[in-house]
Motif scaffolding. Structure first.
Motif, PDB file in Angstrom:
ATOM      1  N   ASP A  17       0.868  -1.177   0.000  1.00  0.00           N
ATOM      2  CA  ASP A  17       0.000   0.000   0.000  1.00  0.00           C
ATOM      3  C   ASP A  17       0.905   1.227   0.000  1.00  0.00           C
ATOM      4  O   ASP A  17       1.944   1.232   0.668  1.00  0.00           O
ATOM      5  N   SER A  18       0.536   2.254  -0.708  1.00  0.00           N
ATOM      6  CA  SER A  18       1.376   3.453  -0.809  1.00  0.00           C
ATOM      7  C   SER A  18       1.570   4.152   0.531  1.00  0.00           C
ATOM      8  O   SER A  18       2.418   5.030   0.643  1.00  0.00           O
ATOM      9  N   ILE A  22       7.935  -0.380   2.089  1.00  0.00           N
ATOM     10  CA  ILE A  22       8.090  -1.624   1.334  1.00  0.00           C
ATOM     11  C   ILE A  22       8.461  -2.766   2.276  1.00  0.00           C
ATOM     12  O   ILE A  22       7.912  -3.861   2.178  1.00  0.00           O
ATOM     13  N   LEU A  23       9.358  -2.510   3.228  1.00  0.00           N
ATOM     14  CA  LEU A  23       9.758  -3.551   4.174  1.00  0.00           C
ATOM     15  C   LEU A  23       8.579  -4.001   5.026  1.00  0.00           C
ATOM     16  O   LEU A  23       8.367  -5.202   5.202  1.00  0.00           O
ATOM     17  N   SER A  24       7.796  -3.083   5.558  1.00  0.00           N
ATOM     18  CA  SER A  24       6.681  -3.493   6.419  1.00  0.00           C
ATOM     19  C   SER A  24       5.662  -4.311   5.639  1.00  0.00           C
ATOM     20  O   SER A  24       5.120  -5.291   6.158  1.00  0.00           O
ATOM     21  N   ALA A  25       5.403  -3.958   4.384  1.00  0.00           N
ATOM     22  CA  ALA A  25       4.472  -4.732   3.558  1.00  0.00           C
ATOM     23  C   ALA A  25       5.003  -6.140   3.329  1.00  0.00           C
ATOM     24  O   ALA A  25       4.264  -7.123   3.431  1.00  0.00           O
ATOM     25  N   ALA A  26       6.295  -6.251   3.032  1.00  0.00           N
ATOM     26  CA  ALA A  26       6.894  -7.566   2.801  1.00  0.00           C
ATOM     27  C   ALA A  26       6.772  -8.441   4.049  1.00  0.00           C
ATOM     28  O   ALA A  26       6.326  -9.593   3.966  1.00  0.00           O
ATOM     29  N   LEU A  27       7.147  -7.892   5.192  1.00  0.00           N
ATOM     30  CA  LEU A  27       7.109  -8.674   6.430  1.00  0.00           C
ATOM     31  C   LEU A  27       5.683  -9.089   6.785  1.00  0.00           C
ATOM     32  O   LEU A  27       5.462 -10.214   7.240  1.00  0.00           O
ATOM     33  N   GLU A  28       4.700  -8.211   6.576  1.00  0.00           N
ATOM     34  CA  GLU A  28       3.302  -8.542   6.857  1.00  0.00           C
ATOM     35  C   GLU A  28       2.815  -9.706   6.010  1.00  0.00           C
ATOM     36  O   GLU A  28       1.924 -10.444   6.420  1.00  0.00           O
ATOM     37  N   LEU A  33      12.813 -10.163   4.013  1.00  0.00           N
ATOM     38  CA  LEU A  33      13.831  -9.269   3.483  1.00  0.00           C
ATOM     39  C   LEU A  33      14.829  -8.991   4.595  1.00  0.00           C
ATOM     40  O   LEU A  33      14.442  -8.838   5.752  1.00  0.00           O
ATOM     41  N   ALA A  34      16.096  -8.920   4.230  1.00  0.00           N
ATOM     42  CA  ALA A  34      17.122  -8.623   5.228  1.00  0.00           C
ATOM     43  C   ALA A  34      16.832  -7.271   5.872  1.00  0.00           C
ATOM     44  O   ALA A  34      16.470  -6.316   5.181  1.00  0.00           O
ATOM     45  N   HIS A  35      16.967  -7.213   7.183  1.00  0.00           N
ATOM     46  CA  HIS A  35      16.777  -5.953   7.905  1.00  0.00           C
ATOM     47  C   HIS A  35      17.248  -6.132   9.347  1.00  0.00           C
ATOM     48  O   HIS A  35      17.397  -7.253   9.816  1.00  0.00           O
TER      49      HIS A  35
END
Length: 89
Positions: A17-18, A22-28, A33-35
Motif C-alpha cells: 500500500d502506498s 516496502i519492508l513493512s508490507a513484505a514482512l506482513e 527481506l534482510a533488515h
C-alpha cells in the motif's frame, strides 16, 4: 493505492500500500527481506530498484549517486508505482 513488488531473480511477489513502507508490507505478507533496525541506519535492507518509483518521508541515508544508481532502503521507502527490485548488485 496498492502496488505490486517483484523481487528478482527469485521472482518473489507481494503487494504494498502506498501508505506503508516496502519492508513493512513484505514482512506482513511473510516475505523475508534482510533488515535489522527498520529506520535506515544499518543499511541491511539496501537493495536496487530496477523499475518503478519510490519516495521517502525523510531523506534517506543514501548519497545522490547511490540513489541515481537505483539503490533504495525498503525500510524507509514508499512505493509510488509498481516496482521491480533486486538484492543483487
Amino acid at each position: 493505492m496498492i502496488y505490486n513488488v517483484l523481487i528478482k531473480p527469485d521472482d518473489i511477489e507481494f503487494e504494498v500500500d502506498s501508505h506503508q513502507t516496502i519492508l513493512s508490507a513484505a514482512l506482513e505478507q511473510g516475505v523475508s527481506l534482510a533488515h535489522r533496525c527498520k529506520i535506515g541506519g544499518c543499511m541491511s535492507c539496501l537493495c536496487r530498484k530496477l523499475e518503478g518509483e519510490v519516495e521517502y518521508q525523510l531523506e534517506p541515508m543514501l548519497t545522490a549517486k547511490e540513489q541515481q544508481q537505483g539503490w533504495i532502503l525498503p525500510c524507509q521507502a514508499y512505493a509510488k508505482s509498481h516496482l521491480i527490485l533486486t538484492m543483487e548488485e
